[in-house]
Enzyme design. Structure first.
Site, PDB file in Angstrom:
ATOM      1  N   LYS A   1       2.529  13.297 -10.103  1.00 22.93           N
ATOM      2  CA  LYS A   1       2.299  13.961  -8.817  1.00 22.93           C
ATOM      3  C   LYS A   1       3.661  14.452  -8.328  1.00 22.93           C
ATOM      4  O   LYS A   1       4.689  14.068  -8.903  1.00 22.93           O
ATOM      5  CB  LYS A   1       1.648  13.003  -7.812  1.00 22.93           C
ATOM      6  CG  LYS A   1       2.518  11.841  -7.374  1.00 22.93           C
ATOM      7  CD  LYS A   1       1.862  11.089  -6.228  1.00 22.93           C
ATOM      8  CE  LYS A   1       2.813  10.053  -5.653  1.00 22.93           C
ATOM      9  NZ  LYS A   1       2.272   9.347  -4.520  1.00 22.93           N
TER      10      LYS A   1
ATOM     11  N   LYS B   1      -6.384  -5.289  -2.070  1.00 22.73           N
ATOM     12  CA  LYS B   1      -5.493  -4.386  -2.816  1.00 22.73           C
ATOM     13  C   LYS B   1      -6.265  -3.645  -3.924  1.00 22.73           C
ATOM     14  O   LYS B   1      -6.243  -2.419  -4.005  1.00 22.73           O
ATOM     15  CB  LYS B   1      -4.342  -5.192  -3.417  1.00 22.73           C
ATOM     16  CG  LYS B   1      -3.476  -4.431  -4.373  1.00 22.73           C
ATOM     17  CD  LYS B   1      -2.722  -3.312  -3.686  1.00 22.73           C
ATOM     18  CE  LYS B   1      -2.066  -2.388  -4.691  1.00 22.73           C
ATOM     19  NZ  LYS B   1      -1.274  -1.350  -4.065  1.00 22.73           N
TER      20      LYS B   1
ATOM     21  N   CYS C   1      -0.508   3.019 -10.850  1.00 21.29           N
ATOM     22  CA  CYS C   1      -1.400   2.133 -10.097  1.00 21.29           C
ATOM     23  C   CYS C   1      -2.886   2.353 -10.369  1.00 21.29           C
ATOM     24  O   CYS C   1      -3.560   1.440 -10.846  1.00 21.29           O
ATOM     25  CB  CYS C   1      -1.113   2.273  -8.614  1.00 21.29           C
ATOM     26  SG  CYS C   1       0.641   2.059  -8.262  1.00 21.29           S
TER      27      CYS C   1
ATOM     28  N   PHE D   1      -7.718  12.320   0.148  1.00 20.41           N
ATOM     29  CA  PHE D   1      -8.071  12.002  -1.247  1.00 20.41           C
ATOM     30  C   PHE D   1      -9.369  12.662  -1.699  1.00 20.41           C
ATOM     31  O   PHE D   1     -10.169  12.084  -2.421  1.00 20.41           O
ATOM     32  CB  PHE D   1      -8.106  10.475  -1.465  1.00 20.41           C
ATOM     33  CG  PHE D   1      -6.747   9.934  -1.746  1.00 20.41           C
ATOM     34  CD1 PHE D   1      -5.780   9.936  -0.754  1.00 20.41           C
ATOM     35  CD2 PHE D   1      -6.389   9.475  -3.005  1.00 20.41           C
ATOM     36  CE1 PHE D   1      -4.487   9.494  -0.998  1.00 20.41           C
ATOM     37  CE2 PHE D   1      -5.100   9.022  -3.275  1.00 20.41           C
ATOM     38  CZ  PHE D   1      -4.151   9.039  -2.259  1.00 20.41           C
TER      39      PHE D   1
ATOM     40  N   ARG E   1       4.310   8.092 -15.635  1.00 17.34           N
ATOM     41  CA  ARG E   1       3.273   7.187 -16.132  1.00 17.34           C
ATOM     42  C   ARG E   1       1.864   7.758 -15.932  1.00 17.34           C
ATOM     43  O   ARG E   1       1.506   8.175 -14.848  1.00 17.34           O
ATOM     44  CB  ARG E   1       3.409   5.811 -15.473  1.00 17.34           C
ATOM     45  CG  ARG E   1       4.558   5.008 -16.095  1.00 17.34           C
ATOM     46  CD  ARG E   1       4.768   3.705 -15.408  1.00 17.34           C
ATOM     47  NE  ARG E   1       5.445   3.868 -14.142  1.00 17.34           N
ATOM     48  CZ  ARG E   1       5.791   2.849 -13.351  1.00 17.34           C
ATOM     49  NH1 ARG E   1       5.495   1.614 -13.707  1.00 17.34           N
ATOM     50  NH2 ARG E   1       6.415   3.066 -12.209  1.00 17.34           N
TER      51      ARG E   1
ATOM     52  N   PHE F   1       0.816  -1.222   0.000  1.00 11.99           N
ATOM     53  CA  PHE F   1       0.000   0.000   0.000  1.00 11.99           C
ATOM     54  C   PHE F   1       0.845   1.265   0.000  1.00 11.99           C
ATOM     55  O   PHE F   1       0.376   2.323   0.410  1.00 11.99           O
ATOM     56  CB  PHE F   1      -0.957  -0.013   1.196  1.00 11.99           C
ATOM     57  CG  PHE F   1      -1.876  -1.203   1.177  1.00 11.99           C
ATOM     58  CD1 PHE F   1      -2.992  -1.221   0.348  1.00 11.99           C
ATOM     59  CD2 PHE F   1      -1.603  -2.328   1.939  1.00 11.99           C
ATOM     60  CE1 PHE F   1      -3.827  -2.335   0.286  1.00 11.99           C
ATOM     61  CE2 PHE F   1      -2.432  -3.445   1.890  1.00 11.99           C
ATOM     62  CZ  PHE F   1      -3.545  -3.449   1.068  1.00 11.99           C
TER      63      PHE F   1
END
Ligand code: UGA
Length: 436
Positions: free
Chosen positions: A318, A202, A258, A247, A325, A150
């Site tokens: 970010k 996940k 991801c 978030f 990516r 994570f």
């Protein structure tokens, strides 16, 4: 206990280094000669805060090698942390996981636990165990454990050393005991479950976060239409502990290695099983539209970008990573170039990787101010501190026309109101002080 980690990307390398920090001897193997050479020089092949320091601190406990055969022969626990990239149809490509599994099966000489850290579709751990057992060269007991990761890029070391939970999907008490020996030093809470549930935890976690972002992006789009402010809305929502305050940042969409891949992979898996994951499909669609939001805004000021001087601030997906990516920059810059724009760009660490894709088409600058000089319009794609901290008056002083389109809500609107500029952000009112 001898621990081996296969793959020295974000997941594998950070796992190996952090396990050495809690006292284990760890051998990290990779097939990439350059990576192993770099690691043996004490350097990290990836940009990740704190990683190199930790590598130095634990260098006696860390080995980096191309010799996977020897490493697997001696291992008690083998972690698999290789990539599972997206295939054309959206499903996860398990090629690298199986390549490692083949080598493990051919080389292990004693009982061993194989831990799958890579993000793999539900059911894969069981299949890998079957594959290993049917390809074993020596008579040993081999068990597969699902132990998803994570960590986030940019905070990977902290996320691992201070994880909120360690998810372990096992099929036996023995495997559970071994995994606890590996992780007890970290003192984090365990979630012990079957392997399928661990695999699902996940995907469900990543996809939930992606959904949360897409939801906020849609609310932001509506805020713009009805005159509300998404940051105030997020603040008001986030104080409800059932929702949580993380978030909730609206922007030009999620990127990285991801969320885009894992949303598509779960959606693919659902389809494959004749089930439609409507929420995740919507999250994916919202995200792909969101990535082009600034271009749409720009068209209010210029019909096309031919001959315009465009300043681009931020290239990575970010801040605090050099990873490009699925970065919004990679979706927007080709459109701007196609239409004949002259682009100057700045990113504190992403430039090197971007240059591999666009070596000559763009002028790369050393700082924000150089990038802004004489620009007709500015796009902000990443919220690096260097970009957030610029004095706002510099936009007007340096640009030909101070039109700033901010995809990451970097600035306080009350501060923007004090300077001469056109400022559009995500889910907030447009400020136009140009004629003040
Ligand atoms: C993500 C997860 O956060 C990790 O928990 C997970 O382990 C990892 O994927 C993985 O599967 O390996 P990462 O891709 O490194 O980590 O980056 P995040 O910090 O989650 O950001 C993903 C994207 O979402 C970025 O483009 C970011 O700008 C965007 N984002 C994030 C928003 O647009 N708004 C937010 O509020 C938060």
């Amino acid at each position: 206990m001898k621990i081996v980690v296969a793959g020295t990307g974000y997941v594998g390398l950070v796992t190996g280094v952090c396990l050495s920090e809690v006292g284990h001897s760890v051998t990290c193997v990779d097939v990439d000669e350059n990576k192993i050479k770099t690691l043996n020089e004490g350097k990290s092949p990836i940009f990740e805060p704190d990683l190199e320091e930790l590598m130095k601190k634990n260098k006696e406990k860390l080995t980096f090698t191309l010799d996977s055969k020897k490493a697997y022969e001696e291992a008690d626990v083998i972690f698999v942390g290789v990539g599972t990239p997206e295939k054309k149809d959206g499903s996860a490509n398990l090629k690298y996981v199986y390549e490692v599994a083949k080598e493990i099966a051919e080389n292990v000489k004693k009982d061993v636990i194989v831990v799958i850290k890579s993000t793999v579709p539900i059911g894969t751990n069981k299949k890998i165990e079957k594959y290993l057992n049917s390809n074993l060269k020596n008579k040993v007991r081999i068990e597969v454990v699902s132990n998803p990761e994570f960590l986030s890029q940019g905070t990977a070391v902290r996320d691992t050393l201070h994880a909120q939970r360690i998810v372990i999907g096992v099929n036996s008490k023995f495997a559970e005991k071994v995994m606890k020996e590996v992780y007890d030093g970290l003192g984090q809470p365990y979630v012990i479950t079957d392997r399928e549930s661990a695999e699902m935890i996940k995907y469900a976690s990543n996809d939930f976060l992606a959904l949360k972002i897409s939801y906020m992006n849609e609310i932001a789009n509506l805020c713009e239409i009805v005159g509300a402010n998404i940051q105030d809305v997020a603040k008001g929502m986030g104080m409800d502990t059932r929702i949580g305050n993380k978030f909730l940042n609206a922007g030009i969409g999620y990127g990285g290695s991801c969320f885009p891949k894992d949303t598509k992979a779960l959606s693919w898996l659902a389809n494959f099983n004749d089930y439609e994951l409507k929420t995740i499909k919507a999250a994916i669609e919202v995200n792909s539209n969101q990535k082009l939001k600034l271009i749409k805004k720009a068209r209010k000021y210029y019909d096309d970008f031919e001959g315009l001087n465009i300043a681009v601030l931020g290239l990575t997906f970010k801040p605090n990573t050099d990873d490009l990516r699925e970065a919004p920059s990679l979706y927007n810059i080709p459109i701007l170039l196609d239409e004949g724009a002259n682009i100057k760009a700045y990113d504190p660490v992403g430039e090197k990787n971007f240059k591999k894709i666009y070596p000559k088409e763009i002028i790369y600058c050393n700082n924000v101010e150089e990038t802004l000089k004489n620009a007709d319009i500015c796009f902000i794609f990443t919220e690096w501190d260097e970009i957030k901290n610029i004095e706002l008056g510099r936009y007007n002083e340096l640009m030909k026309t101070p039109i700033v389109l901010d995809g990451r809500n970097c600035y306080d609107l009350n501060e923007v109101k004090k300077v001469k500029m056109v400022y559009e952000s995500i889910g907030r009112k447009t400020i136009n002080n140009i004629n003040k």
